[in-house]
Scaffold this motif. Structure first.
Motif, PDB file in Angstrom:
ATOM      1  N   ASP A   1      -7.944  10.801  -8.735  1.00 27.47           N
ATOM      2  CA  ASP A   1      -8.315  12.009  -9.469  1.00 27.47           C
ATOM      3  C   ASP A   1      -7.316  13.148  -9.323  1.00 27.47           C
ATOM      4  OD1 ASP A   1     -10.566  10.619 -10.192  1.00 27.47           O
ATOM      5  OD2 ASP A   1     -11.792  11.435  -8.564  1.00 27.47           O
ATOM      6  N   ASN A   2      -6.228  12.945  -8.570  1.00 27.15           N
ATOM      7  CA  ASN A   2      -5.192  13.959  -8.471  1.00 27.15           C
ATOM      8  C   ASN A   2      -3.861  13.254  -8.196  1.00 27.15           C
ATOM      9  OD1 ASN A   2      -4.776  13.760  -5.459  1.00 27.15           O
ATOM     10  ND2 ASN A   2      -6.935  14.421  -5.503  1.00 27.15           N
ATOM     11  N   PHE A   3      -2.770  14.001  -8.262  1.00 28.12           N
ATOM     12  CA  PHE A   3      -1.461  13.362  -8.190  1.00 28.12           C
ATOM     13  C   PHE A   3      -1.192  12.733  -6.823  1.00 28.12           C
ATOM     14  CE2 PHE A   3      -0.265  17.370  -6.269  1.00 28.12           C
ATOM     15  CZ  PHE A   3       0.870  17.108  -5.516  1.00 28.12           C
ATOM     16  N   MET A   4      -1.848  13.233  -5.775  1.00 29.40           N
ATOM     17  CA  MET A   4      -1.633  12.654  -4.450  1.00 29.40           C
ATOM     18  C   MET A   4      -2.286  11.275  -4.321  1.00 29.40           C
ATOM     19  SD  MET A   4      -1.909  16.010  -1.988  1.00 29.40           S
ATOM     20  CE  MET A   4      -3.395  16.641  -2.801  1.00 29.40           C
ATOM     21  N   GLN A   5      -3.298  11.005  -5.155  1.00 29.46           N
ATOM     22  CA  GLN A   5      -3.968   9.700  -5.141  1.00 29.46           C
ATOM     23  C   GLN A   5      -3.529   8.812  -6.316  1.00 29.46           C
ATOM     24  OE1 GLN A   5      -7.972  11.249  -5.449  1.00 29.46           O
ATOM     25  NE2 GLN A   5      -8.323  11.055  -3.233  1.00 29.46           N
ATOM     26  N   ALA A   6      -2.480   9.199  -6.996  1.00 34.61           N
ATOM     27  CA  ALA A   6      -2.098   8.539  -8.252  1.00 34.61           C
ATOM     28  C   ALA A   6      -1.775   7.062  -8.043  1.00 34.61           C
ATOM     29  CB  ALA A   6      -0.888   9.247  -8.863  1.00 34.61           C
ATOM     30  N   ASN A   7      -2.212   6.236  -9.008  1.00 40.16           N
ATOM     31  CA  ASN A   7      -1.841   4.822  -9.040  1.00 40.16           C
ATOM     32  C   ASN A   7      -0.449   4.686  -9.648  1.00 40.16           C
ATOM     33  OD1 ASN A   7      -5.170   4.170 -10.234  1.00 40.16           O
ATOM     34  ND2 ASN A   7      -4.485   4.242  -8.118  1.00 40.16           N
ATOM     35  N   GLU A   8       0.373   3.807  -9.082  1.00 37.97           N
ATOM     36  CA  GLU A   8       1.716   3.620  -9.629  1.00 37.97           C
ATOM     37  C   GLU A   8       1.666   2.711 -10.853  1.00 37.97           C
ATOM     38  OE1 GLU A   8       6.297   2.881  -8.208  1.00 37.97           O
ATOM     39  OE2 GLU A   8       4.656   2.685  -6.771  1.00 37.97           O
ATOM     40  N   ILE A   9       2.335   3.135 -11.905  1.00 36.45           N
ATOM     41  CA  ILE A   9       2.484   2.303 -13.099  1.00 36.45           C
ATOM     42  C   ILE A   9       3.966   2.203 -13.417  1.00 36.45           C
ATOM     43  CG2 ILE A   9       0.205   2.773 -14.046  1.00 36.45           C
ATOM     44  CD1 ILE A   9       1.450   4.834 -15.888  1.00 36.45           C
ATOM     45  N   TYR A  10       4.305   1.349 -14.381  1.00 36.07           N
ATOM     46  CA  TYR A  10       5.708   1.016 -14.583  1.00 36.07           C
ATOM     47  C   TYR A  10       6.123   1.278 -16.027  1.00 36.07           C
ATOM     48  CZ  TYR A  10       4.465  -1.225 -10.249  1.00 36.07           C
ATOM     49  OH  TYR A  10       3.979  -1.445  -8.986  1.00 36.07           O
ATOM     50  N   LEU A  11       7.405   1.468 -16.192  1.00 36.06           N
ATOM     51  CA  LEU A  11       7.947   1.714 -17.527  1.00 36.06           C
ATOM     52  C   LEU A  11       7.826   0.461 -18.380  1.00 36.06           C
ATOM     53  CD1 LEU A  11      11.153   3.669 -16.495  1.00 36.06           C
ATOM     54  CD2 LEU A  11       8.955   4.604 -17.204  1.00 36.06           C
TER      55      LEU A  11
ATOM     56  N   ASP B   1      -7.777  10.691 -14.598  1.00 34.93           N
ATOM     57  CA  ASP B   1      -7.056   9.661 -13.856  1.00 34.93           C
ATOM     58  C   ASP B   1      -5.580  10.053 -13.781  1.00 34.93           C
ATOM     59  OD1 ASP B   1      -9.300   8.078 -13.494  1.00 34.93           O
ATOM     60  OD2 ASP B   1      -8.864   6.778 -15.208  1.00 34.93           O
ATOM     61  N   PHE B   2      -4.991   9.845 -12.608  1.00 32.52           N
ATOM     62  CA  PHE B   2      -3.573  10.168 -12.410  1.00 32.52           C
ATOM     63  C   PHE B   2      -2.751   8.907 -12.154  1.00 32.52           C
ATOM     64  CE2 PHE B   2      -4.656  14.567 -12.209  1.00 32.52           C
ATOM     65  CZ  PHE B   2      -3.467  15.264 -12.402  1.00 32.52           C
ATOM     66  N   TYR B   3      -1.533   8.905 -12.731  1.00 30.63           N
ATOM     67  CA  TYR B   3      -0.606   7.799 -12.544  1.00 30.63           C
ATOM     68  C   TYR B   3       0.772   8.344 -12.169  1.00 30.63           C
ATOM     69  CZ  TYR B   3      -4.263   5.243 -14.932  1.00 30.63           C
ATOM     70  OH  TYR B   3      -5.479   4.688 -15.278  1.00 30.63           O
ATOM     71  N   LYS B   4       1.467   7.572 -11.368  1.00 32.57           N
ATOM     72  CA  LYS B   4       2.803   7.936 -10.896  1.00 32.57           C
ATOM     73  C   LYS B   4       3.823   6.996 -11.525  1.00 32.57           C
ATOM     74  CE  LYS B   4       5.485   8.035  -6.563  1.00 32.57           C
ATOM     75  NZ  LYS B   4       5.387   7.808  -5.088  1.00 32.57           N
ATOM     76  N   ILE B   5       4.934   7.563 -12.004  1.00 32.45           N
ATOM     77  CA  ILE B   5       6.003   6.742 -12.570  1.00 32.45           C
ATOM     78  C   ILE B   5       7.345   7.156 -11.967  1.00 32.45           C
ATOM     79  CG2 ILE B   5       4.913   6.172 -14.777  1.00 32.45           C
ATOM     80  CD1 ILE B   5       6.528   8.456 -16.019  1.00 32.45           C
ATOM     81  N   GLU B   6       8.242   6.190 -11.861  1.00 32.54           N
ATOM     82  CA  GLU B   6       9.602   6.444 -11.382  1.00 32.54           C
ATOM     83  C   GLU B   6      10.557   6.249 -12.560  1.00 32.54           C
ATOM     84  OE1 GLU B   6      10.473   7.542  -8.477  1.00 32.54           O
ATOM     85  OE2 GLU B   6       8.558   7.308  -7.407  1.00 32.54           O
TER      86      GLU B   6
END
Length: 508
Positions: free
Chosen positions: A160-170, A186-191
């Protein structure tokens, strides 16, 4: 030829159907004699996979090609139905290739005239494959097919926030769900691996509305880069530099499932990673081609709006700078003196896809600034410097320090060039001594097509002490009767920059 095409109802009749694997007969691979890659084990040459691939590439024109298929399921099973004129013994192989490698397949006979070809593992999502069919009469057939995107359920609570974000991919599609008042974001993290364009498409699958927000490395409201709110379909397109970013998916009306598709295209033009200020600017050549990136948002939220380069001009000459924004946006370029600030610019061209500066410069240090004006993308700078080939006598710019020349002399000099301190060489002074009464003739020529002016002064070379002048032509002339004494000649830039020549002739 008609017969061989008929034989090939073998294939397409490849009734390209998705079959339910549960209705298949038991595999009878031992009877059919195919190995794990779909070739007859009896043929030793076909077993040499690398040789076969080399042979296929060398004789690519010999392939008969069937129309390609798209949007193929990842569990697809291909069906090949034979015509009455061909039996199983006519087949040397049925193989599926991806990235120049054959993949393991299971070949199954389901009827006397029908076989199926199924990958041992599922097909990869969003990928290209080629099915190849070999007959023992030497004929070969192929068909390309493209698989659906591979959707992944990446919504793992709590996120529910960026610190708990699930990693997703390009370049993948994910699915998630906003379920209740307690689960409305929902929050997601991308590199991001390098500068490029990220496109995010969001869809609320149950008819409601969602919103998406792209954040920098801190996923809070004060750190957002772009957003699209309140639609069943939403989209963000942003130019990003290498770094970590976050995506927030928000409930705008109603709860339900959503789909998020990420598409990233890397910037293919090299980046010279120029400094964003003149103090740290790296030196480039005066005849160089430079590529860079500009306008991309960084992971800290800042945008790369300017790049700086340093150049050393070895002597008076003409510098031409051509700048192009390679992705259709607009840039600006500015040429600075030895201090690269707004109050020290020499010339600029702004707000076009193609920009150009042409400037006459004296020996010294200068800076070039490249600026983002619209959009993001790569740019190219081309520098071309042509040295002034005419000698310069380096005359003084005032009469007090003027060096003496002969009354029958030929003088060459430079005028109109901008110096590294930002000043322009607008005038040169020469001193002459007239030995007795006589007539002095002075001919002046601007040798590069511009205009000059010449002035003859008495013993004080100021405007209130001039004797005669000729101004504003490429060729100018003074003829004057003079008494014995000291005089001064001033040469003035009237238009353009370049070399000039003075010819003096005195007759008593």
């Amino acid at each position: 030829m008609k017969k061989s095409r008929l034989l090939l109802s073998i294939i397409l009749s490849i009734s390209i159907l998705l079959l339910n694997c549960s209705v298949f007969a038991e595999p009878i691979e031992s009877e059919l004699g195919f190995n794990e890659y779909g070739f007859k084990t009896l043929d030793k040459q076909l077993l040499a996979e690398e040789k076969l691939l080399g042979n296929m590439r060398a004789k690519s024109s010999n392939w008969e090609t069937f129309p390609s298929k798209t949007n193929i399921d990842l569990e697809k099973v291909w069906t090949v139905k034979f015509s009455s004129t061909v039996n199983m013994e006519n087949l040397d192989g049925i193989a599926i290739e991806k990235d120049n490698q054959f993949i393991p397949v299971r070949i199954t006979k389901t009827k006397y005239d029908t076989i199926t070809v199924q990958p041992i593992d599922s097909f990869s999502g969003n990928s290209e494959y080629t099915m190849r069919i070999f007959l023992n009469n030497g004929r070969k057939y192929k068909m390309n097919f493209y698989t659906k995107p591979e959707y992944r359920n990446a919504d793992i609570e709590p996120n529910d926030n960026f610190m708990q974000a699930n990693e997703i991919y390009l370049n993948e599609t994910i699915i998630g769900e906003l379920k209740s008042q307690n689960d409305n974001v929902d929050f997601y993290k991308i590199e991001i691996p390098s500068s490029g364009k990220l496109r995010i498409d969001g869809t609320q699958l149950d008819g409601g509305e969602i919103g998406i927000t792209l954040y920098n490395e801190y996923g809070t409201d004060s750190n957002y880069i772009a957003r699209d709110y309140s639609g069943q379909k939403v989209q963000i397109i942003s130019g990003l530099e290498k770094g970590t970013y976050y995506i927030g998916v928000y409930n705008r009306s109603g709860y339900g499932a959503y789909e998020l598709n990420l598409d990233f295209s890397k910037q293919t033009i090299a980046n010279d990673n120029a400094s964003n200020n003149y103090i740290k600017a790296e030196k480039i050549s005066i005849n160089d081609r430079i590529t860079g990136h500009i306008g991309y948002t960084r992971s800290n939220g800042n945008v790369n709006t300017q790049d700086f380069y340093k150049i050393e001009i070895p002597s008076s000459g003409k510098l031409r700078i051509d700048g192009t924004q390679l992705d259709g946006g607009e840039i600006g370029i500015t040429l600075y003196n030895e201090y690269g600030t707004d109050s020290n610019y020499i010339a600029r061209d702004y707000s076009s896809q193609k920009v150009q500066i042409i400037s006459g410069l004296d020996k010294g240090t200068y800076y070039i600034g490249v600026y983002n004006r619209s959009g993001y993308g790569a740019y190219e700078l081309n520098l071309d410097f042509s040295k002034q080939t005419i000698a310069n006598d380096n005359a003084s710019n005032n009469y007090i320090k003027a060096e003496k020349i002969s009354i029958n002399d030929r003088i060459t000099g430079h005028i109109g060039y901008t110096r590294s301190n930002g000043n322009v060489n607008t005038q040169d002074f020469y001193k002459i001594e007239i030995p007795s009464s006589g007539k002095l003739r002075i001919d002046g020529t601007q040798l590069d097509g511009g205009e000059i002016g010449i002035t003859l002064y008495n013993e004080y070379g100021t405007d209130s002490n001039y004797i005669t002048r000729d101004y504003s032509s490429q060729k100018v002339q003074i003829i004057s009767d003079l008494d014995k004494g000291t005089y001064y000649i001033g040469v003035y830039n009237r238009s353009g920059y370049g070399a000039y020549e003075l010819n003096l002739n005195f007759k008593e």
